[in-house]
Design a protein around this motif. Structure first.
Motif, PDB file in Angstrom:
ATOM      1  N   ASP A   1      52.513  91.475  44.636  1.00 17.11           N
ATOM      2  CA  ASP A   1      53.424  90.356  44.884  1.00 17.11           C
ATOM      3  C   ASP A   1      53.583  90.046  46.371  1.00 17.11           C
ATOM      4  OD1 ASP A   1      54.078  89.933  42.157  1.00 17.11           O
ATOM      5  OD2 ASP A   1      55.494  91.598  42.228  1.00 17.11           O
ATOM      6  N   ALA A   2      53.134  90.946  47.241  1.00 11.45           N
ATOM      7  CA  ALA A   2      53.362  90.802  48.686  1.00 11.45           C
ATOM      8  C   ALA A   2      52.876  89.469  49.261  1.00 11.45           C
ATOM      9  CB  ALA A   2      52.749  91.980  49.432  1.00 11.45           C
ATOM     10  N   PRO A   3      51.679  88.991  48.932  1.00 17.73           N
ATOM     11  CA  PRO A   3      51.238  87.711  49.507  1.00 17.73           C
ATOM     12  C   PRO A   3      52.157  86.537  49.143  1.00 17.73           C
ATOM     13  CG  PRO A   3      49.355  88.901  48.638  1.00 17.73           C
ATOM     14  CD  PRO A   3      50.586  89.630  48.173  1.00 17.73           C
ATOM     15  N   ALA A   4      52.610  86.467  47.893  1.00 20.29           N
ATOM     16  CA  ALA A   4      53.506  85.382  47.482  1.00 20.29           C
ATOM     17  C   ALA A   4      54.881  85.545  48.123  1.00 20.29           C
ATOM     18  CB  ALA A   4      53.625  85.327  45.958  1.00 20.29           C
ATOM     19  N   LEU A   5      55.348  86.782  48.267  1.00 19.31           N
ATOM     20  CA  LEU A   5      56.629  87.032  48.932  1.00 19.31           C
ATOM     21  C   LEU A   5      56.574  86.531  50.374  1.00 19.31           C
ATOM     22  CD1 LEU A   5      57.434  90.671  47.742  1.00 19.31           C
ATOM     23  CD2 LEU A   5      58.668  88.599  47.108  1.00 19.31           C
ATOM     24  N   ARG A   6      55.470  86.761  51.006  1.00 21.30           N
ATOM     25  CA  ARG A   6      55.308  86.349  52.410  1.00 21.30           C
ATOM     26  C   ARG A   6      55.277  84.832  52.554  1.00 21.30           C
ATOM     27  NH1 ARG A   6      50.612  87.823  56.632  1.00 21.30           N
ATOM     28  NH2 ARG A   6      51.772  87.202  58.452  1.00 21.30           N
ATOM     29  N   GLN A   7      54.715  84.137  51.575  1.00 21.11           N
ATOM     30  CA  GLN A   7      54.614  82.674  51.633  1.00 21.11           C
ATOM     31  C   GLN A   7      55.946  81.987  51.333  1.00 21.11           C
ATOM     32  OE1 GLN A   7      51.523  81.745  48.828  1.00 21.11           O
ATOM     33  NE2 GLN A   7      49.986  81.637  50.427  1.00 21.11           N
ATOM     34  N   ALA A   8      56.805  82.660  50.578  1.00 25.03           N
ATOM     35  CA  ALA A   8      58.084  82.050  50.193  1.00 25.03           C
ATOM     36  C   ALA A   8      59.023  81.959  51.381  1.00 25.03           C
ATOM     37  CB  ALA A   8      58.724  82.882  49.071  1.00 25.03           C
ATOM     38  N   ALA A   9      59.920  80.981  51.356  1.00 24.31           N
ATOM     39  CA  ALA A   9      60.939  80.858  52.404  1.00 24.31           C
ATOM     40  C   ALA A   9      61.835  82.091  52.390  1.00 24.31           C
ATOM     41  CB  ALA A   9      61.769  79.589  52.187  1.00 24.31           C
ATOM     42  N   ILE A  10      62.090  82.621  51.197  1.00 26.95           N
ATOM     43  CA  ILE A  10      62.907  83.822  51.034  1.00 26.95           C
ATOM     44  C   ILE A  10      62.115  84.787  50.166  1.00 26.95           C
ATOM     45  CG2 ILE A  10      65.074  84.765  50.162  1.00 26.95           C
ATOM     46  CD1 ILE A  10      66.141  81.793  50.375  1.00 26.95           C
ATOM     47  N   GLY A  11      61.727  85.917  50.727  1.00 25.77           N
ATOM     48  CA  GLY A  11      60.981  86.931  49.984  1.00 25.77           C
ATOM     49  C   GLY A  11      61.864  88.134  49.735  1.00 25.77           C
ATOM     50  N   ILE A  12      61.994  88.519  48.469  1.00 29.95           N
ATOM     51  CA  ILE A  12      62.872  89.624  48.092  1.00 29.95           C
ATOM     52  C   ILE A  12      62.026  90.695  47.410  1.00 29.95           C
ATOM     53  CG2 ILE A  12      64.919  90.292  46.781  1.00 29.95           C
ATOM     54  CD1 ILE A  12      65.478  87.096  46.799  1.00 29.95           C
ATOM     55  N   ALA A  13      61.774  91.770  48.131  1.00 32.30           N
ATOM     56  CA  ALA A  13      61.002  92.881  47.571  1.00 32.30           C
ATOM     57  C   ALA A  13      61.951  93.834  46.871  1.00 32.30           C
ATOM     58  CB  ALA A  13      60.234  93.603  48.681  1.00 32.30           C
ATOM     59  N   MET A  14      61.575  94.260  45.682  1.00 34.69           N
ATOM     60  CA  MET A  14      62.446  95.172  44.915  1.00 34.69           C
ATOM     61  C   MET A  14      61.749  96.510  44.759  1.00 34.69           C
ATOM     62  SD  MET A  14      63.960  92.590  42.055  1.00 34.69           S
ATOM     63  CE  MET A  14      62.422  92.176  41.282  1.00 34.69           C
TER      64      MET A  14
END
Length: 133
Positions: free
Chosen positions: A120-133
């Motif tokens: 999920d890291a690449p999509a998290l990085r592209q998002a304005a707000i990335g929330i890693a769980m």
């Protein structure tokens, strides 16, 4: 064959109790929820229904897509769907998540993405707000 059926076991991984309230608060604030998962269509629809992504009576089939089926649609139809209400994407691959976030960003949406894995890291990085769980 010498085998004896002993039973069947089912496992359920329910959403946290607070998820339904959070989705409801998003709806009240005018925030659309787009769920992107690798789960099967049936599982994704059941979870979306359980947590309130879809309202009772919503046509689940009209708002649920596999990544492959969605990206096979004409560009105009993809854009119209992404500008509409809540959506569910199932059997999505990591590249599908990235592509969806990129498309939403281009449409001027403020994207927030949650993810629980390295994929999920690449999509998290592209998002304005990335929330890693």
């Amino acid at each position: 064959s010498g085998l004896t059926f002993l039973g069947l076991v089912g496992i359920r991984d329910p959403p946290r109790p607070s998820v339904g309230g959070a989705i409801s608060a998003c709806r009240a604030a005018g925030i659309r929820v787009i769920m992107i998962t690798g789960d099967s269509k049936e599982t994704a629809q059941a979870v979306a229904k359980d947590v309130g992504i879809f309202a009772p009576g919503d046509p689940l089939e009209a708002w649920t897509f596999t990544g492959k089926a969605f990206f096979a649609l004409p560009d105009g139809q993809q854009t119209a769907l992404l500008r509409s209400g809540n959506l569910v994407f199932c059997r999505a691959e990591p590249a599908d998540k990235q592509r969806l976030v990129r498309m939403l960003n281009r449409l001027g949406e403020v994207t927030a993405m949650t993810g629980d894995g390295v994929n999920d890291a690449p999509a998290l990085r592209q998002a304005a707000i990335g929330i890693a769980m």
